[in-house]
Design a protein around this motif. Structure first.
Motif, PDB file in Angstrom:
ATOM      1  N   GLU A 155       0.829  -1.204   0.000  1.00 39.32           N
ATOM      2  CA  GLU A 155       0.000   0.000   0.000  1.00 39.32           C
ATOM      3  C   GLU A 155       0.865   1.257   0.000  1.00 39.32           C
ATOM      4  OE1 GLU A 155      -2.806   0.068   3.209  1.00 39.32           O
ATOM      5  OE2 GLU A 155      -4.062   1.538   2.181  1.00 39.32           O
ATOM      6  N   VAL A 156       0.446   2.236  -0.775  1.00 41.83           N
ATOM      7  CA  VAL A 156       1.170   3.509  -0.844  1.00 41.83           C
ATOM      8  C   VAL A 156       0.152   4.634  -0.638  1.00 41.83           C
ATOM      9  CG1 VAL A 156       2.583   5.016  -2.300  1.00 41.83           C
ATOM     10  CG2 VAL A 156       2.760   2.539  -2.568  1.00 41.83           C
ATOM     11  N   LEU A 157       0.320   5.408   0.430  1.00 41.15           N
ATOM     12  CA  LEU A 157      -0.602   6.530   0.650  1.00 41.15           C
ATOM     13  C   LEU A 157       0.055   7.788   0.086  1.00 41.15           C
ATOM     14  CD1 LEU A 157      -1.681   5.615   4.282  1.00 41.15           C
ATOM     15  CD2 LEU A 157      -2.879   5.127   2.134  1.00 41.15           C
ATOM     16  N   VAL A 158      -0.721   8.562  -0.662  1.00 40.15           N
ATOM     17  CA  VAL A 158      -0.100   9.729  -1.306  1.00 40.15           C
ATOM     18  C   VAL A 158      -0.762  11.039  -0.889  1.00 40.15           C
ATOM     19  CG1 VAL A 158       0.668   8.397  -3.315  1.00 40.15           C
ATOM     20  CG2 VAL A 158      -1.520   9.538  -3.388  1.00 40.15           C
ATOM     21  N   LYS A 159       0.019  12.095  -0.961  1.00 37.51           N
ATOM     22  CA  LYS A 159      -0.452  13.432  -0.563  1.00 37.51           C
ATOM     23  C   LYS A 159      -0.672  14.282  -1.811  1.00 37.51           C
ATOM     24  CE  LYS A 159       1.766  13.503   3.904  1.00 37.51           C
ATOM     25  NZ  LYS A 159       2.677  12.354   3.754  1.00 37.51           N
ATOM     26  N   PRO A 160      -1.511  15.340  -1.664  1.00 40.22           N
ATOM     27  CA  PRO A 160      -1.729  16.221  -2.822  1.00 40.22           C
ATOM     28  C   PRO A 160      -0.389  16.766  -3.339  1.00 40.22           C
ATOM     29  CG  PRO A 160      -3.184  16.819  -1.013  1.00 40.22           C
ATOM     30  CD  PRO A 160      -2.293  15.756  -0.487  1.00 40.22           C
ATOM     31  N   GLN A 161      -0.282  16.849  -4.629  1.00 44.62           N
ATOM     32  CA  GLN A 161       0.902  17.367  -5.347  1.00 44.62           C
ATOM     33  C   GLN A 161       2.112  16.435  -5.301  1.00 44.62           C
ATOM     34  OE1 GLN A 161       0.353  19.707  -7.400  1.00 44.62           O
ATOM     35  NE2 GLN A 161      -1.674  19.806  -6.496  1.00 44.62           N
ATOM     36  N   GLU A 162       1.933  15.259  -4.742  1.00 47.22           N
ATOM     37  CA  GLU A 162       3.061  14.337  -4.694  1.00 47.22           C
ATOM     38  C   GLU A 162       3.344  13.769  -6.101  1.00 47.22           C
ATOM     39  OE1 GLU A 162       2.830  11.783  -1.287  1.00 47.22           O
ATOM     40  OE2 GLU A 162       4.228  10.370  -2.205  1.00 47.22           O
ATOM     41  N   HIS A 163       4.621  13.738  -6.472  1.00 46.71           N
ATOM     42  CA  HIS A 163       5.008  13.126  -7.757  1.00 46.71           C
ATOM     43  C   HIS A 163       5.175  11.632  -7.522  1.00 46.71           C
ATOM     44  CE1 HIS A 163       6.548  16.751 -10.165  1.00 46.71           C
ATOM     45  NE2 HIS A 163       5.758  17.175  -9.197  1.00 46.71           N
ATOM     46  N   ILE A 164       4.327  10.840  -8.133  1.00 46.78           N
ATOM     47  CA  ILE A 164       4.451   9.389  -7.964  1.00 46.78           C
ATOM     48  C   ILE A 164       5.527   8.889  -8.916  1.00 46.78           C
ATOM     49  CG2 ILE A 164       3.165   7.205  -7.858  1.00 46.78           C
ATOM     50  CD1 ILE A 164       1.908   9.598  -6.270  1.00 46.78           C
ATOM     51  N   ILE A 165       5.514   9.458 -10.121  1.00 43.91           N
ATOM     52  CA  ILE A 165       6.484   9.085 -11.152  1.00 43.91           C
ATOM     53  C   ILE A 165       6.963  10.377 -11.815  1.00 43.91           C
ATOM     54  CG2 ILE A 165       6.620   8.132 -13.516  1.00 43.91           C
ATOM     55  CD1 ILE A 165       4.903   5.818 -12.632  1.00 43.91           C
ATOM     56  N   ASP A 166       8.252  10.441 -12.119  1.00 45.05           N
ATOM     57  CA  ASP A 166       8.779  11.579 -12.883  1.00 45.05           C
ATOM     58  C   ASP A 166       9.290  11.085 -14.221  1.00 45.05           C
ATOM     59  OD1 ASP A 166       8.553  14.047 -11.353  1.00 45.05           O
ATOM     60  OD2 ASP A 166       9.706  12.940  -9.842  1.00 45.05           O
ATOM     61  N   GLN A 167       8.865  11.762 -15.274  1.00 47.55           N
ATOM     62  CA  GLN A 167       9.295  11.385 -16.627  1.00 47.55           C
ATOM     63  C   GLN A 167      10.823  11.363 -16.691  1.00 47.55           C
ATOM     64  OE1 GLN A 167       7.375  13.612 -19.724  1.00 47.55           O
ATOM     65  NE2 GLN A 167       8.583  12.663 -21.346  1.00 47.55           N
ATOM     66  N   GLY A 168      11.354  10.341 -17.336  1.00 43.55           N
ATOM     67  CA  GLY A 168      12.815  10.237 -17.494  1.00 43.55           C
ATOM     68  C   GLY A 168      13.483   9.380 -16.438  1.00 43.55           C
ATOM     69  N   ASP A 169      12.813   9.152 -15.302  1.00 50.94           N
ATOM     70  CA  ASP A 169      13.402   8.314 -14.243  1.00 50.94           C
ATOM     71  C   ASP A 169      13.460   6.852 -14.665  1.00 50.94           C
ATOM     72  OD1 ASP A 169      13.731  10.422 -12.581  1.00 50.94           O
ATOM     73  OD2 ASP A 169      12.289   9.768 -11.046  1.00 50.94           O
ATOM     74  N   ASP A 170      14.233   6.062 -13.930  1.00 51.71           N
ATOM     75  CA  ASP A 170      14.190   4.605 -14.091  1.00 51.71           C
ATOM     76  C   ASP A 170      12.870   4.105 -13.504  1.00 51.71           C
ATOM     77  OD1 ASP A 170      16.688   4.367 -15.177  1.00 51.71           O
ATOM     78  OD2 ASP A 170      17.666   4.083 -13.238  1.00 51.71           O
TER      79      ASP A 170
END
Ligand code: CMP
Ligand code: CMP
Length: 398
Positions: A155-170
């Motif tokens: 389970e992953v809890l996320v907050k507003p504006q959190e970047h889950i994935i960034d383009q270009g990352d592994d």
């Protein structure tokens, strides 16, 4: 002149490549050669690493932890052979990713890795099952593989504006949405464009893991949300391997679908990688007129009938349905609402037991662009058909 000596292993190496070429029939032989030989090299390196590694050290693999795990599960799990217990509540991000090439047929891939289990409470498992029930990538898994996927998710809890994935990352994890709204941003000419949204359902993050490429988009939570993550190794072991099976199963059929003729073979195989299969009983409603749309369908076997609510002379809709068309093997439906961004224009029912291949809206947009002209031409035909049926002119496209 002395006879040139053939290096040991050269024949096998080239034969292996030739077999893979015949199996996958890639559009670009040179590109495929790079992928194939990188994969061979990686496998060699991996084998050397495995030989060096002792078994107890492998069982000690753990991920960062911040979740509360139930004690009972923990005790039960201690007994399990070859299982690694992970208690990640947040992302277990890969620090770096080695350059494994995409090779779905790599039988050894992941087999040496122990099974990952994240213990869950009954309540967590129920929520997880609910979030995963319509995930297309899981729809062609055997029951046993699906259970392993569920065991491996955290389970992953996320907050507003959190970047889950960034383009270009592994790529580290694949994510299934339990709740929350997520923007999809793609960098174009130096500008981040919002190309879509996930709204409380769906999944993302499969591309980098399937094709060993950098992340193709940025995913940002716009509000508080909850996700279920699946780590890269487990995704490879279960989903990517299953894709090799799917490619073999659907290759011939997908090649016979007229709509997809204009695509390259590699593009058609990408469709196979992300499609799900669903079986409908006789009379079962597949699409309801007026509903919001999120999928596109291709009939694999059986038949569907398409019905539209008829209109009164004053143009009002009454509730009697009129059959407007039928689709059988190789034909598609459900594209109209995805192209026009409007509610479903008709209802679709199975005639006899019917099996459809299902593609979600994101994959439809990403992969079926080159088929858009054909689909638009067909939409004009629907309009003509409706004029013939109901008398008045109809504009389905706007
Ligand atoms: P991945 O490249 O691993 O990480 C970003 C994810 O965004 C990608 O996988 C897809 O799951 C998802 N995505 C959704 N829409 C797009 C798009 N238009 N282009 C690329 N990726 C997309
Ligand atoms: P969609 O509107 O997404 O869902 C219902 C589908 O029925 C529609 O896409 C088309 O694929 C299909 N269809 C076939 N014939 C017609 C028609 N005459 N009018 C509207 N939809 C049709």
């Amino acid at each position: 002149m002395s006879k040139a000596e053939i290096p040991v292993g050269l024949k096998e190496l080239l034969q292996g490549y030739a077999v893979e070429v015949l199996r996958h029939r890639p559009a670009n032989l040179a590109e495929f050669a790079v992928q194939h030989f990188t994969s061979v090299l990686e496998k060699q390196k991996q084998n050397q690493r495995i030989k060096k590694r002792s078994k107890p050290a492998k069982k000690g693999v753990t991920f960062e932890t911040n979740s509360n795990k139930p004690k009972k599960d923990e005790e039960e799990e201690e007994k399990e052979e070859d299982t690694v217990k992970c208690t990640t509540g947040k992302y277990n991000r890969r620090v770096s990713v080695c350059a494994e090439a995409y090779n779905p047929d790599d039988d050894e891939d992941g087999d040496s890795e122990p099974r990952v289990v994240h213990p869950k409470t009954d309540e967590q498992r129920r929520r997880l099952q609910d979030a995963c029930k319509d995930i297309l990538l899981f729809k062609t898994l055997e029951q046993e593989q699906f259970s392993e996927v569920l065991d491996g998710m955290f389970e992953v809890l996320v907050k507003p504006q959190e970047h889950i994935i960034d383009q270009g990352d592994d790529g580290d994890n694949f994510y299934v949405i339990e709740k929350g709204v997520y923007d999809i941003l793609v960098l174009k000419d130096g500008v981040n464009l919002c190309v879509g949204k996930y709204n409380n359902k769906g999944s993302f993050g499969e591309l980098a893991l399937m094709y060993n490429t950098p992340r193709a988009a940025t995913i940002i939570a716009t509000e508080e949300g909850a996700l279920w993550g699946l780590d890269r190794a487990t995704f490879h072991r279960l989903i990517v391997k299953n894709n090799a099976k799917k490619r073999r199963m659907y290759e011939t059929f997908i090649e016979s679908v007229p709509l997809l003729n204009s695509l390259e073979l590699s593009e058609r195989m990408k469709i196979v990688d992300v499609l799900g299969a669903r079986v409908f009983k006789d009379g079962e409603c597949i699409i309801t007129q007026g509903d919001k749309a999120d999928c596109f369908y291709i009939v694999e076997s059986g038949e569907v009938k398409i019905l539209i609510k008829s209109k009164t002379k004053a143009g009002q809709q009454d509730n009697t349905e009129v059959e407007v068309a039928r689709c059988s093997r190789g034909q598609y439906f459900g594209e109209l609402a995805l192209v026009t961004n409007k509610p479903r224009a008709a209802s679709v029912y199975a005639v006899g037991e019917t099996k459809c291949l299902v593609i979600d809206v994101r994959a439809f947009e990403r992969l079926l662009g080159p088929c858009m002209d054909i689909m638009k031409r067909n939409i004009s035909q629907y309009e003509d058909q409706l004029v013939a049926l109901f008398g008045s002119s109809v504009d389905l496209k706007h």
